[in-house]
Design a protein around this motif. Structure first.
Motif, PDB file in Angstrom:
ATOM      1  N   TYR A 139     -18.822  22.475 -90.753  1.00  0.00           N
ATOM      2  CA  TYR A 139     -18.796  21.079 -89.606  1.00  0.00           C
ATOM      3  C   TYR A 139     -19.947  20.710 -89.879  1.00  0.00           C
ATOM      4  O   TYR A 139     -20.047  19.460 -89.425  1.00  0.00           O
ATOM      5  N   LEU A 155     -13.545  11.914 -83.136  1.00  0.00           N
ATOM      6  CA  LEU A 155     -13.829  13.072 -84.340  1.00  0.00           C
ATOM      7  C   LEU A 155     -15.479  13.968 -84.748  1.00  0.00           C
ATOM      8  O   LEU A 155     -15.421  14.649 -84.783  1.00  0.00           O
ATOM      9  N   GLN A 170     -15.674  16.422 -81.520  1.00  0.00           N
ATOM     10  CA  GLN A 170     -14.769  17.636 -82.442  1.00  0.00           C
ATOM     11  C   GLN A 170     -15.546  18.058 -82.575  1.00  0.00           C
ATOM     12  O   GLN A 170     -15.838  19.237 -82.744  1.00  0.00           O
ATOM     13  N   TYR A 210     -18.774  19.452 -80.872  1.00  0.00           N
ATOM     14  CA  TYR A 210     -17.683  20.769 -80.209  1.00  0.00           C
ATOM     15  C   TYR A 210     -17.232  21.674 -80.866  1.00  0.00           C
ATOM     16  O   TYR A 210     -18.241  23.019 -80.455  1.00  0.00           O
ATOM     17  N   GLN A 211     -17.438  21.929 -82.114  1.00  0.00           N
ATOM     18  CA  GLN A 211     -17.132  22.868 -82.964  1.00  0.00           C
ATOM     19  C   GLN A 211     -18.581  23.502 -83.074  1.00  0.00           C
ATOM     20  O   GLN A 211     -18.842  24.822 -83.402  1.00  0.00           O
ATOM     21  N   GLY A 253     -21.518  15.762 -78.083  1.00  0.00           N
ATOM     22  CA  GLY A 253     -19.960  15.501 -77.692  1.00  0.00           C
ATOM     23  C   GLY A 253     -20.176  14.650 -76.653  1.00  0.00           C
ATOM     24  O   GLY A 253     -18.663  13.508 -76.849  1.00  0.00           O
ATOM     25  N   ASN A 301      -6.420  13.447 -74.891  1.00  0.00           N
ATOM     26  CA  ASN A 301      -6.817  14.222 -75.525  1.00  0.00           C
ATOM     27  C   ASN A 301      -8.678  14.583 -75.050  1.00  0.00           C
ATOM     28  O   ASN A 301      -9.466  14.911 -75.294  1.00  0.00           O
ATOM     29  N   TRP A 302      -8.419  13.175 -75.035  1.00  0.00           N
ATOM     30  CA  TRP A 302     -10.268  12.391 -75.323  1.00  0.00           C
ATOM     31  C   TRP A 302     -10.737  12.702 -74.143  1.00  0.00           C
ATOM     32  O   TRP A 302     -11.550  13.330 -73.898  1.00  0.00           O
ATOM     33  N   LEU A 326     -10.760  16.551 -73.590  1.00  0.00           N
ATOM     34  CA  LEU A 326     -12.663  16.946 -74.591  1.00  0.00           C
ATOM     35  C   LEU A 326     -13.890  16.564 -73.794  1.00  0.00           C
ATOM     36  O   LEU A 326     -14.201  17.375 -74.002  1.00  0.00           O
TER      37      LEU A 326
END
Length: 250
Positions: free
Chosen positions: A96, A120, A123, A126-127, A134, A155-156, A159
């Motif tokens: 990541y 992206l 994301q 987030y990881q 984020g 989904n945005w 998140l």
């Protein structure tokens, strides 16, 4: 040059016939040439990466794409495409931080990035459990989508909601859920929002959402009927509370 182009074209033809051995033999012939310029070397490694990717050999594909980037004076299109592909491959391999670093390099050369690239980035944060970083990435992606007149994605906001929740920023969780409900009204969002109102002590708003969910048939569990009846009692509406309990028993 023509002799290099010919070998690469032959490798392409072999690849299209799913003859990977043949394609690799042609690439080996190119690799043995001693006077290749940087562009020819980049094209050779790019084709190696293509073959490895097709074999799901992502580790070797990454190595080949990294070799592409080591060549001098790459055409902008090849540099841009390679960096974004590496970003995705690093992400897929759970590397990541490498993914985030490569995406930062990609942003330096990308022309008019779309909102998906910012999502992206979010994301990846987030990881990495870097929730605070984020949030601006998602917000920037949303703003870019509006400027480019692209459709906003559910989904945005989901998140973004997760980031605020992980940071225990509950007022913003409520704001995001309200935004989601405006565009994507679903039972799960009403339940989440009512729970957040309850957590923040706003029982009037919590009850209003429960009543709406009840009216459209979204209350499905016994504890939801009991919760709504309790909220009604809390607002001194005992008769309706009793009717909700009767409905739940029925």
């Amino acid at each position: 040059r023509e002799r290099v182009y010919t070998r690469l074209s032959e490798a392409q033809a072999c690849s299209e016939l799913d003859d990977i051995v043949c394609a690799q033999e042609k690439l080996a012939e190119v690799r043995e040439m001693t006077d290749l310029n940087s562009y020819e070397i980049a094209q050779m490694w790019n084709f190696y990466a293509f073959i490895y990717f097709g074999q799901d050999n992502y580790r070797e594909a990454i190595s080949a794409y990294e070799m592409v980037l080591q060549q001098a004076d790459l055409p902008l299109g090849m540099e841009t495409t390679t960096k974004f592909t590496l970003t995705q491959l690093y992400f897929q391999q759970e590397r990541y931080q490498d993914s985030l670093d490569m995406l930062a390099e990609w942003f330096l050369v990308a022309q008019n990035p779309g909102p998906e690239s910012y999502i992206l980035r979010a994301q990846i944060h987030y990881q990495l459990e870097d929730y605070a970083q984020g949030i601006p990435a998602v917000l920037e992606g949303i703003e870019v989508a509006r400027v480019q007149e692209k459709e906003l994605q559910e989904n945005w906001y989901r998140l973004l909601n997760v980031f605020y929740y992980e940071l225990e920023d509950y007022p913003n969780v409520i704001n995001v859920l309200r935004t989601i409900i405006d565009s994507w009204p679903k039972r799960e969002y009403f339940v989440q929002l009512s729970a957040m109102y309850g957590q923040e002590g706003n029982e009037v708003a919590q009850l209003a959402l429960y009543e709406l969910a009840y009216d459209v048939g979204w209350l499905q569990r016994s504890n939801e009927y009991v919760q709504m009846a309790q909220l009604l009692l809390g607002q001194d509406i005992p008769v309706k509370a009793a009717k909700i309990m009767e409905a739940g028993l029925d």
